[in-house]
Design a protein around this motif. Structure first.
Motif, PDB file in Angstrom:
ATOM      1  N   UNK A  11       0.828  -1.201   0.000  1.00  0.00           N
ATOM      2  CA  UNK A  11       0.000   0.000   0.000  1.00  0.00           C
ATOM      3  C   UNK A  11       0.869   1.260   0.000  1.00  0.00           C
ATOM      4  N   UNK A  12       2.005   1.216   0.682  1.00  0.00           N
ATOM      5  CA  UNK A  12       2.868   2.404   0.754  1.00  0.00           C
ATOM      6  C   UNK A  12       3.352   2.834  -0.631  1.00  0.00           C
ATOM      7  N   UNK A  13       3.663   1.883  -1.490  1.00  0.00           N
ATOM      8  CA  UNK A  13       4.092   2.209  -2.855  1.00  0.00           C
ATOM      9  C   UNK A  13       2.969   2.905  -3.621  1.00  0.00           C
ATOM     10  N   UNK A  14       1.750   2.439  -3.463  1.00  0.00           N
ATOM     11  CA  UNK A  14       0.601   3.047  -4.143  1.00  0.00           C
ATOM     12  C   UNK A  14       0.349   4.461  -3.626  1.00  0.00           C
ATOM     13  N   UNK A  15       0.471   4.645  -2.334  1.00  0.00           N
ATOM     14  CA  UNK A  15       0.280   5.977  -1.751  1.00  0.00           C
ATOM     15  C   UNK A  15       1.359   6.940  -2.224  1.00  0.00           C
ATOM     16  N   UNK A  58       0.785  10.448  -4.352  1.00  0.00           N
ATOM     17  CA  UNK A  58       1.376  11.741  -3.965  1.00  0.00           C
ATOM     18  C   UNK A  58       2.241  12.325  -5.068  1.00  0.00           C
ATOM     19  N   UNK A  59       2.970  11.470  -5.778  1.00  0.00           N
ATOM     20  CA  UNK A  59       3.913  11.953  -6.788  1.00  0.00           C
ATOM     21  C   UNK A  59       3.256  12.308  -8.117  1.00  0.00           C
ATOM     22  N   UNK A  60       2.190  11.602  -8.495  1.00  0.00           N
ATOM     23  CA  UNK A  60       1.682  11.737  -9.862  1.00  0.00           C
ATOM     24  C   UNK A  60       0.193  12.048  -9.976  1.00  0.00           C
ATOM     25  N   UNK A 110     -10.922  -0.713   6.915  1.00  0.00           N
ATOM     26  CA  UNK A 110      -9.956  -1.802   6.911  1.00  0.00           C
ATOM     27  C   UNK A 110      -8.544  -1.207   6.828  1.00  0.00           C
ATOM     28  N   UNK A 111      -7.533  -2.050   6.878  1.00  0.00           N
ATOM     29  CA  UNK A 111      -6.149  -1.570   6.913  1.00  0.00           C
ATOM     30  C   UNK A 111      -5.796  -0.703   5.706  1.00  0.00           C
ATOM     31  N   UNK A 112      -6.193  -1.125   4.506  1.00  0.00           N
ATOM     32  CA  UNK A 112      -5.908  -0.351   3.288  1.00  0.00           C
ATOM     33  C   UNK A 112      -6.565   1.018   3.329  1.00  0.00           C
ATOM     34  N   UNK A 113      -7.850   1.041   3.669  1.00  0.00           N
ATOM     35  CA  UNK A 113      -8.576   2.307   3.686  1.00  0.00           C
ATOM     36  C   UNK A 113      -8.048   3.237   4.775  1.00  0.00           C
ATOM     37  N   UNK A 114      -7.736   2.683   5.925  1.00  0.00           N
ATOM     38  CA  UNK A 114      -7.171   3.510   7.005  1.00  0.00           C
ATOM     39  C   UNK A 114      -5.860   4.136   6.554  1.00  0.00           C
ATOM     40  N   UNK A 115      -4.982   3.348   5.940  1.00  0.00           N
ATOM     41  CA  UNK A 115      -3.697   3.876   5.457  1.00  0.00           C
ATOM     42  C   UNK A 115      -3.934   4.977   4.426  1.00  0.00           C
ATOM     43  N   UNK A 116      -4.875   4.754   3.520  1.00  0.00           N
ATOM     44  CA  UNK A 116      -5.175   5.751   2.495  1.00  0.00           C
ATOM     45  C   UNK A 116      -5.649   7.063   3.128  1.00  0.00           C
ATOM     46  N   UNK A 117      -6.648   6.987   4.000  1.00  0.00           N
ATOM     47  CA  UNK A 117      -7.236   8.210   4.549  1.00  0.00           C
ATOM     48  C   UNK A 117      -6.296   8.950   5.495  1.00  0.00           C
ATOM     49  N   UNK A 167      -6.718   0.050  -6.336  1.00  0.00           N
ATOM     50  CA  UNK A 167      -5.779   1.124  -6.658  1.00  0.00           C
ATOM     51  C   UNK A 167      -4.696   0.661  -7.619  1.00  0.00           C
ATOM     52  N   UNK A 168      -4.158  -0.518  -7.387  1.00  0.00           N
ATOM     53  CA  UNK A 168      -3.120  -1.064  -8.267  1.00  0.00           C
ATOM     54  C   UNK A 168      -3.606  -1.089  -9.712  1.00  0.00           C
ATOM     55  N   UNK A 169      -4.792  -1.607  -9.914  1.00  0.00           N
ATOM     56  CA  UNK A 169      -5.353  -1.705 -11.265  1.00  0.00           C
ATOM     57  C   UNK A 169      -5.745  -0.339 -11.824  1.00  0.00           C
ATOM     58  N   UNK A 170      -6.311   0.510 -10.991  1.00  0.00           N
ATOM     59  CA  UNK A 170      -6.714   1.852 -11.455  1.00  0.00           C
ATOM     60  C   UNK A 170      -5.497   2.664 -11.870  1.00  0.00           C
ATOM     61  N   UNK A 171      -4.449   2.643 -11.066  1.00  0.00           N
ATOM     62  CA  UNK A 171      -3.252   3.428 -11.376  1.00  0.00           C
ATOM     63  C   UNK A 171      -2.560   2.931 -12.636  1.00  0.00           C
ATOM     64  N   UNK A 172      -2.707   1.646 -12.945  1.00  0.00           N
ATOM     65  CA  UNK A 172      -2.112   1.072 -14.157  1.00  0.00           C
ATOM     66  C   UNK A 172      -3.021   1.200 -15.376  1.00  0.00           C
ATOM     67  N   UNK A 173      -4.221   1.735 -15.194  1.00  0.00           N
ATOM     68  CA  UNK A 173      -5.237   1.730 -16.253  1.00  0.00           C
ATOM     69  C   UNK A 173      -5.066   2.815 -17.308  1.00  0.00           C
TER      70      UNK A 173
END
Length: 152
Positions: free
Chosen positions: A1-5, A9-11, A35-42, A137-143
Motif C-alpha cells: 500500500x505504501x508504494x501506491x500511496x 502523492x507523486x503523480x 480496513x487496513x488499506x482504507x485507514x492507510x489511504x485516509x 488502486x493497483x489496477x486503477x493506477x495502471x489503467x
C-alpha cells in the motif's frame, strides 16, 4: 500500500490527510471501521483524484470521508432494502452518477470487497471488481485513466 500511496502523492491529486480524530468520527458516523488499506489511504490523504485534478472532472475521484455514505441513500435517496443492501457505501465517484462501492459486510482476506455500481440500473447489476482497496488502486493506477473492469 505504501508504494501506491507514494505514487498518488507523486503523480496524482491527493487531498490533505485525515486526522485520527476525523477517522474516529467517520467510523462513529457510519458504524463500521476502515480496513487496513482504507485507514492507510485516509491517513495519507482524505480523498484524491487520479490522473486529473477535480476541476477537470476526473474519471476516478476517491471520496473524502465526509462524502462517503450508504449507497442506496446517495444513489436512490431512500434507506430501504429495495434500493440495495445497507452494507454498500460509496467510495469513488466515477462521473455521471456512477460509483465504486465498498461492501463493508464482505471481506476477502483483510480488505473489504469493492463493487461497480451503474446509476441507471442500481441496485441491479452491482458486480465485484476488486477484493480490496489496494487491489483496486493497483489496477486503477495502471489503467491509464480507463475503467479497468470495463475493458473489452
Amino acid at each position: 500500500m505504501q508504494r501506491l500511496l507514494a505514487e498518488i502523492s507523486a503523480h496524482h491529486f491527493p487531498n490533505p490527510p485525515a486526522t485520527e480524530a476525523q477517522v474516529a468520527a467517520f467510523e462513529a458516523r457510519v458504524g463500521w471501521q476502515l480496513d487496513e488499506d482504507l485507514r492507510a489511504f485516509y491517513l495519507h490523504c482524505d480523498g484524491a483524484t487520479l490522473f486529473a485534478p477535480r476541476e477537470r472532472a476526473p474519471n476516478y475521484r476517491v471520496l473524502p470521508l465526509n462524502e462517503i455514505e450508504r449507497a442506496r441513500n446517495k444513489m436512490r435517496h431512500e434507506d430501504t432494502d429495495e434500493y440495495g443492501t445497507a452494507s454498500w457505501y460509496t467510495l469513488l465517484y466515477l462521473q455521471d452518477g456512477d460509483y465504486v462501492l465498498v461492501d463493508v459486510a464482505r471481506r476477502e482476506g483483510e480488505g473489504y470487497v469493492l463493487l461497480d455500481a451503474f446509476h441507471e440500473t442500481f441496485p441491479a447489476g452491482v458486480e465485484r471488481i476488486a477484493s480490496s482497496f489496494s487491489e483496486f488502486l493497483e489496477k486503477a493506477l495502471a489503467s491509464g485513466d480507463e475503467f479497468f473492469w470495463l475493458a473489452d
